[in-house]
Scaffold this motif. Sequence first.
Motif, PDB file in Angstrom:
ATOM      1  N   HIS A 212       0.836  -1.212   0.000  1.00 11.03           N
ATOM      2  CA  HIS A 212       0.000   0.000   0.000  1.00 11.03           C
ATOM      3  C   HIS A 212       0.871   1.262   0.000  1.00 11.03           C
ATOM      4  CE1 HIS A 212      -3.376   2.666   1.021  1.00 11.03           C
ATOM      5  NE2 HIS A 212      -2.567   3.212   1.919  1.00 11.03           N
ATOM      6  N   LEU A 213       1.997   1.201   0.688  1.00 12.41           N
ATOM      7  CA  LEU A 213       2.892   2.359   0.799  1.00 12.41           C
ATOM      8  C   LEU A 213       3.912   2.419  -0.334  1.00 12.41           C
ATOM      9  CD1 LEU A 213       3.564   2.278   4.653  1.00 12.41           C
ATOM     10  CD2 LEU A 213       1.946   3.734   3.416  1.00 12.41           C
ATOM     11  N   GLY A 214       3.862   1.442  -1.230  1.00 12.57           N
ATOM     12  CA  GLY A 214       4.793   1.429  -2.352  1.00 12.57           C
ATOM     13  C   GLY A 214       6.205   1.022  -1.968  1.00 12.57           C
ATOM     14  N   LEU A 215       6.323   0.203  -0.922  1.00 14.36           N
ATOM     15  CA  LEU A 215       7.626  -0.240  -0.447  1.00 14.36           C
ATOM     16  C   LEU A 215       7.871  -1.694  -0.812  1.00 14.36           C
ATOM     17  CD1 LEU A 215       7.552   1.322   3.139  1.00 14.36           C
ATOM     18  CD2 LEU A 215       8.699   2.242   1.105  1.00 14.36           C
ATOM     19  N   ARG A 216       9.141  -2.058  -0.988  1.00  7.59           N
ATOM     20  CA  ARG A 216       9.516  -3.434  -1.262  1.00  7.59           C
ATOM     21  C   ARG A 216       9.685  -4.199   0.049  1.00  7.59           C
ATOM     22  NH1 ARG A 216      13.332  -0.441  -3.478  1.00  7.59           N
ATOM     23  NH2 ARG A 216      14.957  -1.480  -2.233  1.00  7.59           N
ATOM     24  N   ARG A 217       9.551  -5.515  -0.033  1.00  7.50           N
ATOM     25  CA  ARG A 217       9.767  -6.369   1.137  1.00  7.50           C
ATOM     26  C   ARG A 217      11.116  -6.075   1.777  1.00  7.50           C
ATOM     27  NH1 ARG A 217      12.786 -10.941   1.547  1.00  7.50           N
ATOM     28  NH2 ARG A 217      12.308 -12.299   3.330  1.00  7.50           N
ATOM     29  N   GLU A 218      12.142  -5.860   0.958  1.00  8.12           N
ATOM     30  CA  GLU A 218      13.489  -5.627   1.454  1.00  8.12           C
ATOM     31  C   GLU A 218      13.597  -4.361   2.302  1.00  8.12           C
ATOM     32  OE1 GLU A 218      13.415  -8.355  -1.775  1.00  8.12           O
ATOM     33  OE2 GLU A 218      12.739  -6.258  -1.714  1.00  8.12           O
ATOM     34  N   GLN A 219      12.610  -3.488   2.211  1.00 11.87           N
ATOM     35  CA  GLN A 219      12.634  -2.238   2.967  1.00 11.87           C
ATOM     36  C   GLN A 219      11.874  -2.348   4.291  1.00 11.87           C
ATOM     37  OE1 GLN A 219      11.165   0.079  -0.567  1.00 11.87           O
ATOM     38  NE2 GLN A 219      12.802   1.500   0.026  1.00 11.87           N
ATOM     39  N   THR A 220      11.504  -3.565   4.686  1.00 17.23           N
ATOM     40  CA  THR A 220      10.745  -3.764   5.920  1.00 17.23           C
ATOM     41  C   THR A 220      11.589  -4.475   6.973  1.00 17.23           C
ATOM     42  OG1 THR A 220       9.837  -5.928   5.258  1.00 17.23           O
ATOM     43  CG2 THR A 220       8.614  -3.956   4.585  1.00 17.23           C
ATOM     44  N   MET A 221      11.338  -4.123   8.216  1.00 14.90           N
ATOM     45  CA  MET A 221      11.967  -4.786   9.363  1.00 14.90           C
ATOM     46  C   MET A 221      10.875  -5.123  10.372  1.00 14.90           C
ATOM     47  SD  MET A 221      15.134  -3.542  11.839  1.00 14.90           S
ATOM     48  CE  MET A 221      14.335  -2.639  13.160  1.00 14.90           C
ATOM     49  N   ALA A 222      10.979  -6.293  10.989  1.00  8.79           N
ATOM     50  CA  ALA A 222      10.020  -6.703  12.010  1.00  8.79           C
ATOM     51  C   ALA A 222      10.776  -7.202  13.230  1.00  8.79           C
ATOM     52  CB  ALA A 222       9.102  -7.792  11.483  1.00  8.79           C
ATOM     53  N   VAL A 223      10.272  -6.861  14.414  1.00  2.62           N
ATOM     54  CA  VAL A 223      10.904  -7.270  15.667  1.00  2.62           C
ATOM     55  C   VAL A 223       9.848  -7.918  16.561  1.00  2.62           C
ATOM     56  CG1 VAL A 223      12.364  -6.560  17.598  1.00  2.62           C
ATOM     57  CG2 VAL A 223      12.413  -5.237  15.468  1.00  2.62           C
ATOM     58  N   GLY A 224      10.163  -9.093  17.101  1.00  2.45           N
ATOM     59  CA  GLY A 224       9.199  -9.777  17.956  1.00  2.45           C
ATOM     60  C   GLY A 224       9.853 -10.822  18.825  1.00  2.45           C
ATOM     61  N   ASP A 225       8.995 -11.501  19.621  1.00  2.00           N
ATOM     62  CA  ASP A 225       9.552 -12.440  20.608  1.00  2.00           C
ATOM     63  C   ASP A 225       8.830 -13.776  20.707  1.00  2.00           C
ATOM     64  OD1 ASP A 225       7.272 -11.054  21.886  1.00  2.00           O
ATOM     65  OD2 ASP A 225       7.905 -12.147  23.681  1.00  2.00           O
ATOM     66  N   SER A 226       7.626 -13.900  20.128  1.00  2.00           N
ATOM     67  CA  SER A 226       6.857 -15.115  20.392  1.00  2.00           C
ATOM     68  C   SER A 226       6.191 -15.669  19.133  1.00  2.00           C
ATOM     69  CB  SER A 226       5.802 -14.852  21.474  1.00  2.00           C
ATOM     70  OG  SER A 226       4.877 -13.885  21.039  1.00  2.00           O
ATOM     71  N   GLY A 227       5.400 -16.730  19.335  1.00  2.00           N
ATOM     72  CA  GLY A 227       4.845 -17.472  18.213  1.00  2.00           C
ATOM     73  C   GLY A 227       4.047 -16.656  17.220  1.00  2.00           C
ATOM     74  N   ASN A 228       3.278 -15.683  17.707  1.00  2.00           N
ATOM     75  CA  ASN A 228       2.465 -14.925  16.749  1.00  2.00           C
ATOM     76  C   ASN A 228       3.281 -13.871  15.993  1.00  2.00           C
ATOM     77  OD1 ASN A 228       2.712 -12.946  18.737  1.00  2.00           O
ATOM     78  ND2 ASN A 228       0.550 -12.424  18.751  1.00  2.00           N
ATOM     79  N   ASP A 229       4.601 -13.810  16.284  1.00  2.00           N
ATOM     80  CA  ASP A 229       5.498 -12.936  15.527  1.00  2.00           C
ATOM     81  C   ASP A 229       6.260 -13.697  14.440  1.00  2.00           C
ATOM     82  OD1 ASP A 229       4.944 -10.695  17.227  1.00  2.00           O
ATOM     83  OD2 ASP A 229       6.296 -11.562  18.708  1.00  2.00           O
TER      84      ASP A 229
END
Length: 274
Positions: A212-229
């Motif tokens: 939606h924002l016109g960004l590529r997958r490579e431009q994303t970062m995700a941070v998490g700790d558990s199963g639903n992440d």
Amino acid sequence: MQDIRLVALDLDGTVFNDKKEITPRTLAAIRNAVARGVAVLPATGRTASGIPAAFTSIPGVRYALTSNGASVVDLQTGQQLVKQPFATADALKIYDILARNGGMMSIFIGGKSYTTRENAVHHMDVVPENLREYFRTTRVEVEDMPATLQAHAHEIEKYSMLYHNEAERDAAWRAVQQACPDMELTSSLPGNMEINAPGVTKGSGLLALAAHLGLRREQTMAVGDSGNDRAMIEAAGLGVAMGNATDDIKEIADATTDDNNHDGVAKAIEKYVL
């Protein structure tokens, strides 16, 4: 360094320390990233109404990924940018299975979470103590859950269940898997089971927002700790596990940062974004 333009952050055990606070260093890192034009957003199993203002009130935080990816909202306009509910027949079938197997049920509909008055009054003991205030202040109590379900079966975002122990949870988990093997089942804490429609995860929500924002997958970062992440960390261009993450999350992450009580999110943003 990757050109990270979209950062998705889990809440409990990630952005928030064990006292449910955003530390000054983590807050500064988020603010600095936003000031550089990076979209930083909460990515949570909670509903939109259940995200603490400590995060959503940070100037420039515009989007929120909620209900494990079933909904992504623009906090500025109120527009729902991503909408991934259950098919009506699946929502009804899941409810019947869960109702037969006990546990404290919450149903996420249109950015709000619904539970029965009986649950809210008599079954709060299954809720971890540090989450009880959140449950009390965010659950909409209804007398007749089947009636609520029938009225909104076409827009169910997520089922969230809490059980007294993991044996009860595991029995219900198997029942859902056997009857509806395509559903997305995750857990964010002991005794918890969260159910989304097939293919609906924090990862699918993150990539939908990026598109939606016109960004590529490579431009994303995700941070998490558990199963639903897990799906979000796998889907992102850079998946980061917290130091307090479960071992399986650390194994699939691209990198590991410090734990939630030692500014793990801040350190990840400072290293990979700033």
